[in-house]
Every structure is written in structure tokens, then in C-alpha cells.
Enzyme design. Structure first.
Site, PDB file in Angstrom:
ATOM      1  CD  GLU A  87      -2.939  -1.149   2.292  1.00 14.66           C
ATOM      2  OE1 GLU A  87      -2.679  -0.443   3.289  1.00 14.66           O
ATOM      3  OE2 GLU A  87      -3.940  -1.880   2.213  1.00 14.66           O
ATOM      4  CG  ASP A  99      -5.321  -3.042   9.792  1.00 14.76           C
ATOM      5  OD1 ASP A  99      -5.700  -3.819  10.694  1.00 14.76           O
ATOM      6  OD2 ASP A  99      -5.612  -3.199   8.581  1.00 14.76           O
ATOM      7  CE  LYS A 154     -10.319  -3.282   3.720  1.00 16.17           C
ATOM      8  NZ  LYS A 154      -9.631  -4.381   4.460  1.00 16.17           N
ATOM      9  NE  ARG A 174      -9.689  -5.426   0.836  1.00 18.01           N
ATOM     10  CZ  ARG A 174     -10.290  -6.551   1.222  1.00 18.01           C
ATOM     11  NH1 ARG A 174     -11.547  -6.770   0.881  1.00 18.01           N
ATOM     12  NH2 ARG A 174      -9.663  -7.440   1.962  1.00 18.01           N
TER      13      ARG A 174
HETATM   14  P1  PGA Z   1      -6.247  -5.960   2.572  1.00 17.96           P
HETATM   15  O1  PGA Z   1      -5.647  -4.980   3.663  1.00 17.96           O
HETATM   16  O2  PGA Z   1      -6.836  -5.155   1.480  1.00 17.96           O
HETATM   17  O3  PGA Z   1      -5.042  -6.733   2.193  1.00 17.96           O
HETATM   18  O4  PGA Z   1      -7.285  -6.803   3.277  1.00 17.96           O
HETATM   19  C1  PGA Z   1      -6.235  -3.809   4.067  1.00 17.96           C
HETATM   20  C2  PGA Z   1      -6.712  -3.883   5.494  1.00 17.96           C
HETATM   21  O5  PGA Z   1      -6.592  -4.908   6.163  1.00 17.96           O
HETATM   22  O6  PGA Z   1      -7.241  -2.899   5.963  1.00 17.96           O
HETATM   23 ZN    ZN Z   2      -7.559  -4.172   8.065  1.00 18.92          ZN
END
Ligand code: PGA
Ligand code: ZN
Length: 436
Positions: free
Chosen positions: A212, A248, A344, A373
């Protein structure tokens, strides 16, 4: 009534280079909306599966088999689009089409409908049921606000390789900013100062990043948090005032259900359920965190409630815990497990499911955090979804084209004189930043 005149799907790749599905929907032969589904690396067990057996090709086959049902549908009503999608795949969890197709179809339809209505997407979405009537101030008196960007500045866990922290994300939020422009700039400054600090303390640090855009240094949890705090202080900020840190924990990644223990194998320790609550609480207190996501594993509703009770002023947030599922959020709210929840869309599947979740959040006084994500597209629908749902924060990372796209969209929205459709009416106004 606007009507869909064309639908088309294709295989494209996300920011991790994994294949996904993209859908184009055209309304009235003119207005095309496009959406590609994102995907997670730390995926909750109760999330909707992205694809049926057979992957993207199987979803594309379902789309072409059902193109005749989709054309002619009204994209201007998210509920009506949901009915069309449910006719194709009535089972919970979209086992036939996959959550990614439900995502791409419903968001492409909404974008094309917003274009055909001449409205910004956030306003189109803010007027949709079941969201509109659940929000504190329903249209036409609705005032929109900018969510605070929440950026991942240092990553570990499932988003980065060995040697990085066990905890997945250290996040920055410019909690003292009055404008979205200042909030974005501040997050970027902290991210950049953090790189300088990491390089100063380890000349071998290559500038490597996690999925990210957060830095991925060889540091344990504690040292990583100290470096993040120092980056804020070096810039003259006081933690908890101009800027605040968040974490997180993505604790389901550490949770070993067979032994009932959280295994922090990179740092070299283990926690039982009680020790995990103390571990998370200690970090929340010492680093004055404003935001703590998934501090315990995805089925530990009561343990989350204990953390929530200890820190009434912290956004104690469910992600894998609540998986954008309205029924699970109601359960979490009844048990006092969280005061905030991640939204999400692809965890739920389609846009209508996410609006139901947002409505449940509003009814239960749960703050929303609309989120990207780790595997993303370069689209920026979530910037609009964050505003439409009255989210307190927008979790979109800091750098990388697919992250910056969302931040830049906030800047564009802020640029229009009234932030709305330009007719200057009161309900178009975006009035400053969300309340935290
Ligand atoms: P993910 O991570 O998109 O890999 O699930 C983002 C999160 O956990 O907030
Ligand atoms: Zn998360």
C-alpha cells in the site's frame, strides 16, 4: 428513466499484478461508467469470495450469459440494479458470479447513472436508499463533509516481507487539519520524513515499500512505531493534536486458532487473548493512537468490546471483524465491540450491500471508514463513497499511483466552488472536514 444500453467485461490487472474483472456500462448510448474490482491480502473469513471456481473467466462467462438481463435495467436506482444482480445470482455470497463481478457491475452502473444525471458520484450515492434516510441529515438538507485521509506510512504483516513488523499497518491522519488539501499534504510530509529517518538509522534501507505504499523497513513493531512518532515530531507536530497515528493490527493474521494464541513470529513472542488486549492497549496509550483496527482476531467480539470500553475516544475499528456485513455490524454494535467499522464494498460484494452496511452504521452510531484494498485499481470511486456515506476517514494509503488517484479525486471535488453540481443550492455544499 435512464436505461443501460451496453455492458462489457474484460480481464485487467490490479496494483499487485493479479488478474481481476473490469466492467463497462453505458447508459442511454452515451454515458459510460467503468469499474475494476480490487482485492485484499488479509482477507476476513466471512468476506465474500472474489471469484467463483474458474476465476475471472468464469465471472466473464456469467456476465456475457446475462447481458440481456442487464441491458434495459435502470442504473439510476442502486436497489433496482441489486435486484437484477440478484436475479442472476440469488444465493448469499454471490457463489455463481463472484463478489468481484457484483462489485464491478454495481459500481460501473452507478458511475454511468451519475454521469447521465449530471451529478457527482458522491451526491448520486448520497441520495440512494437505504443510505439516504438512515443518515442524520437526509436530502435535501444533506451536508457532505470530507473524510480525513488515513494513510499507511509503514507496512508489515501480510503486506510486506520477512524482517518487517508483524503488525500490518502504521497509519497517519492529519487530525488537526481544517481542509482536505492540508490533510493530504501533511500525510505526505510525514511519509517523506519517515523515509529520511529510516535511512538515517539504517543506511542499508533501500526505500522498499509494502503493497500500500507504506515503507517496509527491517524493524520490529515497537521501533517502527517509534520511528513514525519521531517523523511527526521532527515536523513540529504534537501527536494527538495536528497529527495522530493509527494501527491496523490485522490480528487475524497472527491468530493461531488451534493454540488460541497470537503468534508474533517476526518479533518473537506470543500472546494469549488477555495478553493481546494488554499489548494493544499499551500501544494505543503510549503512541496516543486515534485509530486501532482489528486489535484482536476476527471472531473475538468480546475482547474487542473490552478495548472499546477502555478507549472511548479512540476509533476502535472492525475490518475483518465486521467485513462490510450489515448483520455482523449489528451484532458488533449490540455487544459494544467497536465504535467504527471499515467499509470495503468488495468485502460485501455489490454496492447495495455496502449501502445497507453504511445505513446500519448510521443507525447504530458506528463511525465509518471507507477503505481501499491492498490490491487496487487506479479508480477513485471510494473517494465518492467515503463522502456519500458520511465516513469519518478514508483509508487510501499515501503514495503509489493507485493510492494517489483517490487523494487527487478529493482535491478535484474540493475545487468545484460548492463541491456539488454547481447550481449553488445549499444541499450541494461540502462543509469542511468530518467530525472525528
Ligand atoms: P487488505 O488490507 O486489502 O489486504 O485486506 C487492508 C486492510 O486490512 O485494511
Ligand atoms: Zn484491516
Amino acid at each position: 428513466m435512464p436505461a443501460i444500453t451496453a455492458v462489457r467485461g474484460r480481464l485487467v490487472y490490479n496494483s499487485r499484478g493479479s488478474p481481476t474483472i473490469e466492467v463497462d456500462i453505458t447508459t442511454d448510448g452515451t454515458h459510460t461508467g467503468r469499474a475494476a474490482a480490487p482485492s485484499g491480502a488479509s482477507v476476513g473469513i466471512h468476506e465474500t469470495a472474489s471469484f467463483p471456481e474458474g476465476g475471472v473467466a468464469a465471472s466473464l462467462q456469467v456476465l456475457s450469459d446475462n447481458a440481456g438481463r442487464i441491458t434495459g435495467a435502470d442504473p439510476g436506482d442502486v436497489g433496482a440494479m441489486n435486484k437484477v444482480i440478484r436475479e442472476i445470482d440469488p444465493e448469499p455470497g454471490y457463489p455463481k458470479m463472484g463478489g468481484s463481478l457484483a462489485f464491478a457491475l454495481s459500481i460501473a452502473a452507478a458511475e454511468s447513472a451519475a454521469k447521465s444525471a449530471g451529478k457527482p458520484l458522491y451526491r448520486f450515492l448520497g441520495e440512494q436508499e437505504p443510505l439516504a434516510s438512515a443518515l442524520p441529515s437526509a436530502p435535501p438538507a444533506r451536508r457532505y463533509r470530507f473524510p480525513f485521509p488515513l494513510g499507511n506510512i509503514l507496512g508489515g504483516g501480510a503486506h510486506a516481507g520477512p524482517g518487517t513488523p508483524d503488525i500490518q499497518e502504521i497509519l497517519i491522519c492529519a487530525t488537526g487539519s481544517d481542509t482536505v488539501q492540508d490533510a493530504i499534504r501533511t500525510n505526505l510530509e510525514v511519509h517523506s520524513e519517515l523515509r529520511r529517518i529510516l535511512q538515517e538509522s539504517d543506511p542499508g534501507f533501500s526505500g522498499g515499500k509494502g503493497d500500500e505504499g507504506g515503507w517496509a523497513p527491517r524493524l520490529d513493531n515497537e521501533k517502527a512505531l517509534q520511528a513514525a512518532a519521531r517523523a511527526c515530531e521532527n515536523l513540529g507536530f504534537t501527536l494527538g493534536r495536528e497529527v495522530s497515528l493509527g494501527v491496523d493490527f490485522a490480528s487475524s493474521t497472527q491468530w493461531d486458532a488451534s493454540r488460541s494464541r497470537y503468534v508474533y513470529d517476526r518479533a518473537g513472542f506470543e500472546n494469549d487473548a488477555g495478553e493481546q488486549i494488554e499489548f494493544a492497549s499499551d500501544l494505543i496509550s503510549r503512541f496516543k493512537l486515534i485509530y486501532a483496527e482489528d486489535a484482536v482476531h476476527e471472531e473475538a467480539f468480546e475482547d474487542m468490546a473490552q478495548i472499546r470500553a477502555r478507549f472511548p475516544d479512540v476509533l476502535v475499528t472492525g475490518d475483518d471483524l465486521t467485513v462490510t456485513n450489515a448483520a455482523i455490524l449489528e451484532r458488533a454494535a449490540r455487544g459494544g465491540s467497536c465504535n467504527a467499522a471499515i467499509l470495503k464494498v468488495n468485502q460485501a460484494g455489490g454496492l447495495y450491500d455496502a449501502l445497507e452496511f453504511a445505513a446500519a452504521g448510521a443507525r447504530n452510531g458506528i463511525g465509518l471508514v471507507t477503505s481501499h484494498r491492498s490490491g487496487e485499481s487506479t479508480e477513485s470511486h471510494i473517494s465518492h463513497i467515503g463522502i456519500a456515506t458520511g465516513s469519518k476517514m478514508l483509508k487510501v494509503g499515501v503514495v503509489g499511483g493507485e493510492r494517489v488517484a483517490k487523494l487527487n479525486e478529493l482535491l478535484r471535488i474540493a475545487e468545484s466552488r460548492d463541491g456539488g453540481d454547481g447550481d449553488g443550492t445549499e444541499h450541494d455544499l461540502i462543509q469542511g472536514m468530518a467530525e472525528l
